[in-house]
Write a protein that holds these residues in place. Structure first.
Motif, PDB file in Angstrom:
ATOM      1  N   ARG A   1      35.337  42.080  33.250  1.00 56.94           N
ATOM      2  CA  ARG A   1      36.166  41.252  32.374  1.00 56.94           C
ATOM      3  C   ARG A   1      35.461  39.950  31.993  1.00 56.94           C
ATOM      4  O   ARG A   1      35.770  39.353  30.961  1.00 56.94           O
ATOM      5  CB  ARG A   1      37.501  40.950  33.044  1.00 56.94           C
ATOM      6  N   ASN A   2      34.527  39.534  32.802  1.00 55.03           N
ATOM      7  CA  ASN A   2      33.843  38.261  32.543  1.00 55.03           C
ATOM      8  C   ASN A   2      32.580  38.418  31.710  1.00 55.03           C
ATOM      9  O   ASN A   2      32.020  37.436  31.246  1.00 55.03           O
ATOM     10  CB  ASN A   2      33.479  37.581  33.877  1.00 55.03           C
ATOM     11  N   ARG A   3      32.121  39.647  31.539  1.00 54.39           N
ATOM     12  CA  ARG A   3      30.874  39.815  30.810  1.00 54.39           C
ATOM     13  C   ARG A   3      31.137  39.940  29.313  1.00 54.39           C
ATOM     14  O   ARG A   3      32.269  40.115  28.879  1.00 54.39           O
ATOM     15  CB  ARG A   3      30.145  41.058  31.321  1.00 54.39           C
ATOM     16  N   LEU A   4      30.095  39.878  28.531  1.00 56.11           N
ATOM     17  CA  LEU A   4      30.222  40.033  27.093  1.00 56.11           C
ATOM     18  C   LEU A   4      30.622  41.464  26.768  1.00 56.11           C
ATOM     19  O   LEU A   4      30.244  42.417  27.463  1.00 56.11           O
ATOM     20  CB  LEU A   4      28.895  39.707  26.400  1.00 56.11           C
TER      21      LEU A   4
ATOM     22  N   THR B   1      38.709  50.185  49.160  1.00 60.15           N
ATOM     23  CA  THR B   1      38.488  50.621  47.778  1.00 60.15           C
ATOM     24  C   THR B   1      39.026  49.593  46.802  1.00 60.15           C
ATOM     25  O   THR B   1      38.374  49.260  45.800  1.00 60.15           O
ATOM     26  CB  THR B   1      39.172  51.979  47.544  1.00 60.15           C
ATOM     27  N   ALA B   2      40.216  49.072  47.073  1.00 63.75           N
ATOM     28  CA  ALA B   2      40.835  48.081  46.189  1.00 63.75           C
ATOM     29  C   ALA B   2      39.956  46.843  46.061  1.00 63.75           C
ATOM     30  O   ALA B   2      39.772  46.304  44.959  1.00 63.75           O
ATOM     31  CB  ALA B   2      42.220  47.711  46.713  1.00 63.75           C
ATOM     32  N   GLN B   3      39.372  46.382  47.170  1.00 61.31           N
ATOM     33  CA  GLN B   3      38.526  45.190  47.121  1.00 61.31           C
ATOM     34  C   GLN B   3      37.277  45.433  46.273  1.00 61.31           C
ATOM     35  O   GLN B   3      36.860  44.573  45.485  1.00 61.31           O
ATOM     36  CB  GLN B   3      38.123  44.767  48.540  1.00 61.31           C
ATOM     37  N   ARG B   4      36.674  46.606  46.426  1.00 64.51           N
ATOM     38  CA  ARG B   4      35.486  46.919  45.627  1.00 64.51           C
ATOM     39  C   ARG B   4      35.839  46.999  44.145  1.00 64.51           C
ATOM     40  O   ARG B   4      35.103  46.509  43.283  1.00 64.51           O
ATOM     41  CB  ARG B   4      34.860  48.230  46.099  1.00 64.51           C
ATOM     42  N   LEU B   5      36.953  47.633  43.846  1.00 65.35           N
ATOM     43  CA  LEU B   5      37.365  47.759  42.453  1.00 65.35           C
ATOM     44  C   LEU B   5      37.672  46.405  41.829  1.00 65.35           C
ATOM     45  O   LEU B   5      37.293  46.131  40.686  1.00 65.35           O
ATOM     46  CB  LEU B   5      38.587  48.674  42.352  1.00 65.35           C
ATOM     47  N   LYS B   6      38.359  45.554  42.575  1.00 67.96           N
ATOM     48  CA  LYS B   6      38.679  44.219  42.053  1.00 67.96           C
ATOM     49  C   LYS B   6      37.403  43.473  41.671  1.00 67.96           C
ATOM     50  O   LYS B   6      37.331  42.832  40.616  1.00 67.96           O
ATOM     51  CB  LYS B   6      39.463  43.413  43.092  1.00 67.96           C
ATOM     52  N   GLY B   7      36.393  43.537  42.531  1.00 66.01           N
ATOM     53  CA  GLY B   7      35.144  42.844  42.253  1.00 66.01           C
ATOM     54  C   GLY B   7      34.455  43.382  41.015  1.00 66.01           C
ATOM     55  O   GLY B   7      34.003  42.621  40.150  1.00 66.01           O
ATOM     56  N   ARG B   8      34.360  44.718  40.911  1.00 67.22           N
ATOM     57  CA  ARG B   8      33.683  45.313  39.764  1.00 67.22           C
ATOM     58  C   ARG B   8      34.438  45.027  38.468  1.00 67.22           C
ATOM     59  O   ARG B   8      33.844  44.717  37.435  1.00 67.22           O
ATOM     60  CB  ARG B   8      33.519  46.820  39.972  1.00 67.22           C
ATOM     61  N   LEU B   9      35.769  45.169  38.526  1.00 68.50           N
ATOM     62  CA  LEU B   9      36.555  44.968  37.312  1.00 68.50           C
ATOM     63  C   LEU B   9      36.570  43.510  36.879  1.00 68.50           C
ATOM     64  O   LEU B   9      36.569  43.203  35.682  1.00 68.50           O
ATOM     65  CB  LEU B   9      37.980  45.492  37.525  1.00 68.50           C
ATOM     66  N   ALA B  10      36.573  42.590  37.840  1.00 76.55           N
ATOM     67  CA  ALA B  10      36.508  41.163  37.495  1.00 76.55           C
ATOM     68  C   ALA B  10      35.197  40.846  36.794  1.00 76.55           C
ATOM     69  O   ALA B  10      35.161  40.102  35.811  1.00 76.55           O
ATOM     70  CB  ALA B  10      36.663  40.316  38.751  1.00 76.55           C
ATOM     71  N   SER B  11      34.094  41.449  37.294  1.00 80.69           N
ATOM     72  CA  SER B  11      32.792  41.218  36.659  1.00 80.69           C
ATOM     73  C   SER B  11      32.788  41.752  35.236  1.00 80.69           C
ATOM     74  O   SER B  11      32.242  41.126  34.320  1.00 80.69           O
ATOM     75  CB  SER B  11      31.688  41.901  37.476  1.00 80.69           C
TER      76      SER B  11
ATOM     77  N   MET C   1      37.881  46.188  27.301  1.00 81.12           N
ATOM     78  CA  MET C   1      37.391  47.310  28.069  1.00 81.12           C
ATOM     79  C   MET C   1      38.372  48.454  28.117  1.00 81.12           C
ATOM     80  O   MET C   1      38.002  49.609  28.143  1.00 81.12           O
ATOM     81  CB  MET C   1      36.998  46.843  29.461  1.00 81.12           C
ATOM     82  N   SER C   2      39.664  48.198  28.168  1.00 80.16           N
ATOM     83  CA  SER C   2      40.648  49.260  28.242  1.00 80.16           C
ATOM     84  C   SER C   2      41.614  49.228  27.081  1.00 80.16           C
ATOM     85  O   SER C   2      42.584  49.966  27.079  1.00 80.16           O
ATOM     86  CB  SER C   2      41.435  49.150  29.556  1.00 80.16           C
ATOM     87  N   GLY C   3      41.388  48.362  26.116  1.00 81.52           N
ATOM     88  CA  GLY C   3      42.262  48.294  24.971  1.00 81.52           C
ATOM     89  C   GLY C   3      43.496  47.462  25.200  1.00 81.52           C
ATOM     90  O   GLY C   3      44.414  47.456  24.393  1.00 81.52           O
ATOM     91  N   VAL C   4      43.566  46.723  26.319  1.00 87.79           N
ATOM     92  CA  VAL C   4      44.701  45.853  26.610  1.00 87.79           C
ATOM     93  C   VAL C   4      44.188  44.434  26.759  1.00 87.79           C
ATOM     94  O   VAL C   4      42.994  44.170  26.785  1.00 87.79           O
ATOM     95  CB  VAL C   4      45.434  46.295  27.904  1.00 87.79           C
TER      96      VAL C   4
END
Length: 280
Positions: A134-137, A122-132, A1-4
């Motif tokens: 990272r787990n998707r195709l 904000t951090a909690q919302r971002l963590k949830g979205r970013l974790a999802s 997603m971010s090249g890392v």
């Protein structure tokens, strides 16, 4: 997603033309989100776009008002970067009329000065979205997220343009904070805490209940940036917070003077502004 490495720590880019505000945001992020890596800082909108393209952060914190490109313009360019799949958080001084544009979930916002409790949410919302994410195709339709983001940017633009000054110019929101010199230290002072502003030779004195500070902005430039319902000019060299007025007295010559709650200084009202206190 971010090249890392998707298993590595989440990374963020912080963009604001004020160094003090960048440092404040980074410090508070370190408190509420210690695992987040600040991979870059940008001083204007174009720099933010360039660094977002080069660094591919997971989150970009964008100030709205920056030189070169505004935060809105920078966001438009960032979301069109090839394979962009990160999150954008606006950091803004705009109040409720613009904040409503962000309340649909695809974006987040922070009002200046950034409060730790709000940042933690904000951090909690971002963590949830970013974790999802990272787990998707890898091919799970990131374009849909981009479309939602673009739609919200359009909504924000319309909200910003809906408030107009006479002549058609877009109205700026009232000033929410001032960056002041207190001795050899630079501090942020919330405007609502200011009792009065007063010209002091080359500087303007900013007086709160607890401290006195200096800014370089003259009274004539400061006044249009303040909420006219909260701050009144009572002298060519003085602006007072209406909520801080304890009493207005009048001497035998008809001169009016303003007494301030929680502060011993008495402020003179010039005759050209005496109409403000006709009821006194």
């Amino acid at each position: 997603m971010s090249g890392v490495d998707a298993s590595g720590p989440l990374r963020a880019l912080v963009a604001d033309d004020e160094r003090l505000l960048r440092e404040q945001l980074k410090s508070r992020l370190a408190d509420v989100w210690p695992d987040l890596v600040i991979c870059g800082e940008a001083r204007d909108g174009q720099d933010a776009v360039n660094q977002a393209e080069a660094l591919r952060p997971d989150v970009v914190f964008l100030d709205i008002r920056m030189p070169a490109l505004t935060g809105l313009e920078a966001a438009r360019e960032i979301v069109t970067l090839p394979n962009w799949d990160g999150e954008i958080v606006f950091v803004t001084a705009y109040d409720e009329y613009a904040v409503a544009a962000f309340e649909q979930g695809a974006l987040d916002y922070l009002l200046k000065p950034v409060e730790a409790e709000r940042l933690a949410q904000t951090a909690q919302r971002l963590k949830g979205r970013l974790a999802s994410r990272r787990n998707r195709l890898a091919d799970a339709a990131p374009a849909a997220d981009d479309a939602a983001l673009d739609a919200l940017l359009e909504k924000f633009m319309r909200a910003q343009q809906s408030v107009q000054r006479p002549g058609g110019a877009a109205a700026e929101p009232p000033l929410r904070w001032v960056q002041c010199a207190v001795g050899s230290t630079t501090r942020l002072i919330n405007v609502k805490d200011v009792l009065f502003f007063r010209s002091d030779e080359k500087y303007t004195r900013v007086q709160t209940r607890d401290q006195e500070a200096l800014i370089r902005t003259p009274i004539r430039e400061l006044l249009p940036r303040l909420d006219e319902q909260q701050f009144w000019q009572i002298h060519r060299s003085t602006i007072v917070n209406v909520e801080a007025i304890a009493a207005v007295t009048r001497d035998d010559s008809g001169r009016q003077r303003v007494q301030i709650n929680g502060h011993p200084e008495v402020l003179e009202v010039s005759r050209s502004f005496s109409h403000l206190f006709r009821a006194f």
